[in-house]
Design an enzyme around this catalytic site. Sequence first.
Site, PDB file in Angstrom:
ATOM      1  CD  GLU A 286     -68.220   6.884 -16.629  1.00 26.95           C
ATOM      2  OE1 GLU A 286     -67.848   7.799 -17.404  1.00 26.95           O
ATOM      3  OE2 GLU A 286     -69.406   6.489 -16.560  1.00 26.95           O
TER       4      GLU A 286
ATOM      5  CE1 TYR B  46     -62.495  15.223 -11.369  1.00 29.45           C
ATOM      6  CE2 TYR B  46     -62.076  12.871 -11.268  1.00 29.45           C
ATOM      7  CZ  TYR B  46     -62.056  14.062 -11.960  1.00 29.45           C
ATOM      8  OH  TYR B  46     -61.608  14.093 -13.261  1.00 29.45           O
TER       9      TYR B  46
HETATM   10  C1  COA Z   1     -56.360  15.757 -12.893  1.00 30.98           C
HETATM   11  C2  COA Z   1     -55.877  17.117 -13.377  1.00 30.98           C
HETATM   12  C3  COA Z   1     -56.965  17.735 -14.276  1.00 30.98           C
HETATM   13  C4  COA Z   1     -55.642  18.033 -12.169  1.00 30.98           C
HETATM   14  O1  COA Z   1     -55.281  19.305 -12.653  1.00 30.98           O
HETATM   15  P1  COA Z   1     -54.208  20.229 -11.900  1.00 30.98           P
HETATM   16  O2  COA Z   1     -54.309  21.575 -12.482  1.00 30.98           O
HETATM   17  O3  COA Z   1     -52.871  19.581 -11.939  1.00 30.98           O
HETATM   18  O4  COA Z   1     -54.733  20.182 -10.388  1.00 30.98           O
HETATM   19  P2  COA Z   1     -54.819  21.402  -9.370  1.00 30.98           P
HETATM   20  O5  COA Z   1     -53.493  22.057  -9.284  1.00 30.98           O
HETATM   21  O6  COA Z   1     -56.001  22.226  -9.702  1.00 30.98           O
HETATM   22  O7  COA Z   1     -55.062  20.642  -7.986  1.00 30.98           O
HETATM   23  C5  COA Z   1     -56.369  20.523  -7.432  1.00 30.98           C
HETATM   24  C6  COA Z   1     -56.415  19.329  -6.507  1.00 30.98           C
HETATM   25  O8  COA Z   1     -56.123  18.120  -7.246  1.00 30.98           O
HETATM   26  C7  COA Z   1     -55.399  17.216  -6.402  1.00 30.98           C
HETATM   27  N1  COA Z   1     -54.029  17.092  -6.914  1.00 30.98           N
HETATM   28  C8  COA Z   1     -53.439  17.828  -7.874  1.00 30.98           C
HETATM   29  N2  COA Z   1     -52.171  17.385  -8.111  1.00 30.98           N
HETATM   30  C9  COA Z   1     -51.965  16.369  -7.234  1.00 30.98           C
HETATM   31  C10 COA Z   1     -50.871  15.498  -6.974  1.00 30.98           C
HETATM   32  N3  COA Z   1     -49.727  15.593  -7.662  1.00 30.98           N
HETATM   33  N4  COA Z   1     -51.008  14.531  -6.034  1.00 30.98           N
HETATM   34  C11 COA Z   1     -52.169  14.414  -5.355  1.00 30.98           C
HETATM   35  N5  COA Z   1     -53.257  15.214  -5.549  1.00 30.98           N
HETATM   36  C12 COA Z   1     -53.145  16.176  -6.475  1.00 30.98           C
HETATM   37  C13 COA Z   1     -55.367  17.882  -5.028  1.00 30.98           C
HETATM   38  O9  COA Z   1     -56.553  17.531  -4.343  1.00 30.98           O
HETATM   39  C14 COA Z   1     -55.379  19.349  -5.405  1.00 30.98           C
HETATM   40  O10 COA Z   1     -55.830  20.175  -4.364  1.00 30.98           O
HETATM   41  P3  COA Z   1     -54.715  20.811  -3.366  1.00 30.98           P
HETATM   42  O11 COA Z   1     -53.782  21.603  -4.248  1.00 30.98           O
HETATM   43  O12 COA Z   1     -55.521  21.651  -2.426  1.00 30.98           O
HETATM   44  O13 COA Z   1     -54.033  19.644  -2.703  1.00 30.98           O
HETATM   45  C15 COA Z   1     -54.519  16.996 -14.129  1.00 30.98           C
HETATM   46  O14 COA Z   1     -53.611  16.313 -13.308  1.00 30.98           O
HETATM   47  C16 COA Z   1     -54.603  16.287 -15.469  1.00 30.98           C
HETATM   48  O15 COA Z   1     -54.906  16.889 -16.487  1.00 30.98           O
HETATM   49  N6  COA Z   1     -54.326  14.977 -15.496  1.00 30.98           N
HETATM   50  C17 COA Z   1     -54.299  14.200 -16.745  1.00 30.98           C
HETATM   51  C18 COA Z   1     -55.696  14.023 -17.282  1.00 30.98           C
HETATM   52  C19 COA Z   1     -56.606  13.356 -16.269  1.00 30.98           C
HETATM   53  O16 COA Z   1     -56.224  12.416 -15.577  1.00 30.98           O
HETATM   54  N7  COA Z   1     -57.865  13.839 -16.211  1.00 30.98           N
HETATM   55  C20 COA Z   1     -58.878  13.296 -15.313  1.00 30.98           C
HETATM   56  C21 COA Z   1     -59.636  12.236 -16.019  1.00 30.98           C
HETATM   57  S1  COA Z   1     -60.908  11.546 -14.972  1.00 30.98           S
END
Ligand code: COA
Length: 230
Positions: free
Chosen positions: A145, A157
């Site tokens: 979710e 995702y």
């Molecule tokens: C969601 C989360 C886990 C992503 O982790 P992250 O380490 O920042 O993400 P990554 O650097 O691995 O990025 C992987 C992909 O995520 C997406 N993404 C990451 N940051 C993004 C941004 N600022 N805007 C849009 N897409 C983004 C992109 O698809 C990216 O791939 P790309 O670099 O090839 O474009 C992180 O933002 C987080 O912890 N958020 C708060 C908690 C949360 O919302 N968890 C999910 C609950 S369902």
Amino acid sequence: MDGGIFQLDFMTLDDVAEVGRVERRCFANPWPQSAYRRELRYPEQNCYLVLRDLTGDGRRAEHSSTATGWRGLTRIVSSLTRKHDDPPDRPGVAGFAGMWVMYEEAHITTIGVDPVYQGQGLGEVLLAALFEEAINRDAARLTLEVRVSNRVAQRLYEKYAMTVQGVRPRYYTDNGEDAWVMVSRPLRDPSFLALFDDRRRLLMRRMDGRLVDSPHLPFDTAIPATESVE
Ligand SMILES: CC(C)(COP(=O)(O)OP(=O)(O)OC[C@H]1O[C@@H](n2cnc3c(N)ncnc32)[C@H](O)[C@@H]1OP(=O)(O)O)[C@@H](O)C(=O)NCCC(=O)NCCS
């Protein structure tokens, strides 16, 4: 800034407090630590991972710019009084993730990266590791979710071909927001496995040696970073 050397590992009871700290920085409604302790009792039904920063670079960068006043002073004093032969601090947790695995269904329960480490591929490392573990445990698909407003997580995702298959109205209790239910493609489908392999190769290239081998996990970090990807 991309920095640090990271290692994936299974979450242990010793990690729970640190995971709680990171979770509070990621989520409006974090789990109580007792929930993690309960989950960790049943590893055959779930999988909880942490990503450790072996160097502490990200946290140091944050503290050097924010550690002022009393907290800054105590940090400086403690670093001055630490003896050279003191054991190093335990590596900090940069991110964490978990899923339940029941029969053929794997369901991601949580995934988060400390804001100071976001945007450098670590969320993707955690997601790819959960996919790999779900495939190894012979799950048929992966579900989760996500808040309808959480575009960043949805993009992550979608990168692994997950699609929105349903909605859970008012799923989040803090603000009554709806959740989308996202579902992977069939994990045993050869075309999905090929896509997963490509994504992982690109991810390893992006990590460029910053992810070291994990002693306890099957996650293979040995893909040459320079290997060409279609
Ligand atoms: C969601 C989360 C886990 C992503 O982790 P992250 O380490 O920042 O993400 P990554 O650097 O691995 O990025 C992987 C992909 O995520 C997406 N993404 C990451 N940051 C993004 C941004 N600022 N805007 C849009 N897409 C983004 C992109 O698809 C990216 O791939 P790309 O670099 O090839 O474009 C992180 O933002 C987080 O912890 N958020 C708060 C908690 C949360 O919302 N968890 C999910 C609950 S369902």
